[in-house]
Scaffold this active site. Structure first.
Site, short mmCIF file in Angstrom:
data_model
loop_
_atom_site.label_atom_id
_atom_site.label_comp_id
_atom_site.label_asym_id
_atom_site.label_seq_id
_atom_site.Cartn_x
_atom_site.Cartn_y
_atom_site.Cartn_z
N ASP A 176 46.27 40.59 29.30
CA ASP A 176 45.30 40.18 30.66
C ASP A 176 43.98 40.31 30.27
OD1 ASP A 176 45.01 39.12 33.24
OD2 ASP A 176 46.14 40.96 34.12
N CYS A 235 41.06 36.39 34.93
CA CYS A 235 42.06 35.24 34.84
C CYS A 235 41.30 33.89 34.43
CB CYS A 235 42.88 35.27 35.92
SG CYS A 235 44.23 33.68 35.85
N ASN A 268 41.33 44.26 35.27
CA ASN A 268 42.46 45.08 35.77
C ASN A 268 41.79 46.34 36.00
OD1 ASN A 268 43.83 43.14 33.43
ND2 ASN A 268 45.14 43.54 35.06
ZN ZN Z 1 46.48 40.08 35.90
#
Ligand code: ZN
Length: 296
Positions: free
Chosen positions: A11, A236, A245
């Protein structure tokens, strides 16, 4: 004990436009293991044309050490992704569906219903292959295109994943829209609906600065498992202006200061945070690594 799943290598990196070398990805994972990380979302098996940063998933998986205590997971959006995942030594297949229709169309190019049907099969197949499936539901706390998301829909999809064999469900706040009160309510309803034998993991983004507040709210509601990203890397490609995050070392610092153990070495995490900041070549959002005197 708090269980932290490090998602920086996936991520975190997937939103970086400059391609990070396979060697640097492998070194990042090795440094995280040295800091005590036992769960790592290492790669993503998605279309390399859509997410070029993850094109070397197989090479990364081939180059990282097998370690009896370390579990590697990889993101899968479809049956095709599963075939790639099963050709590697991945331990856990993170089966991902965004609960909001428009977001899932952008992220997986499928309606929610199409994804759900395909992913139930993926979960069954993962089990048959002797790997562990984890169901990851995105945009649970709000969608940038549709606004609020029905919690009944979230739980109905979670239920289908659990019935197919998932013993772990991740509720993801993909674009940082959650607030602590909502997190408390959703978490308590989830435990009421599915019981404590289903491991609930929460995945927050810090888009609006509420990442740690949401983490604390979930912890106080009984959650012990969280995703986080070293140095607060991330975003993202399909979430406009999503930022990273919750930062791993900031989360670990918070828990350690509350005397909640994570089994992680904060100093090593901070060193790793500085190292990846150098690789990326710009300041990253994590806070505790910037404090000039960190008592651990
Ligand atoms: Zn995420």
């Amino acid at each position: 004990m708090i269980n932290i799943c490090e998602v920086g290598p996936r991520d975190g990196l997937q939103n970086e436009k400059e391609i990070v070398s396979t060697a640097d990805k492998v070194e990042l994972i090795n440094r995280l293991i040295k800091a005590g990380i036992k769960k790592i979302e290492a790669v993503s098996f998605v279309n390399p044309k859509v997410v070029p940063q993850m094109a070397d998933a197989e090479q990364v998986m081939n180059s990282i050490p097998s370690h009896p205590e370390v579990s590697y997971s990889g993101l899968v959006l479809s049956r095709k992704g599963l075939d790639r995942a099963l050709n590697t030594k991945i331990d856990t297949v993170n089966v991902v569906l965004a609960v909001s229709e428009q977001f899932n169309l952008k992220n997986a190019r499928r309606s929610v219903k199409q994804s759900q049907e395909e992913l139930v099969e993926v979960i069954l197949e993962t089990e048959r292959a002797g790997r562990k499936p984890a169901g990851v539901l995105g945009t649970v706390f709000g969608c940038p295109y549709e606004g609020s998301v029905s919690i009944d829909k979230v739980f109905s999809i979670a239920n289908s994943f659990i019935e197919a064999g998932c013993k772990e469900i991740v509720l993801a706040d993909t674009t940082g829209m959650a607030n602590p009160l909502q997190v408390k309510q959703v978490t308590e309803s989830f435990v009421k609906a599915f019981g404590e034998e289903i491991e609930l993991r929460l995945h927050f983004h810090n888009t609006r600065g509420l990442g740690l507040a949401n983490t604390l709210a979930a912890y106080q509601a009984g959650v012990q498992s969280f995703d986080s990203s070293i140095a607060g890397l991330g975003g993202c490609p399909f979430a406009p202006k999503a930022v990273g995050n919750v930062c791993t070392e900031d989360m670990v610092n918070m828990f350690h200061r509350m005397s909640a153990d994570t089994n992680l070495n904060l100093e090593e995490l901070i060193k790793t945070s500085h190292w990846i900041e150098n690789i990326i070549g710009r300041p990253l959002p994590g806070m505790v690594s910037k404090a000039d005197c960190v008592k651990v």
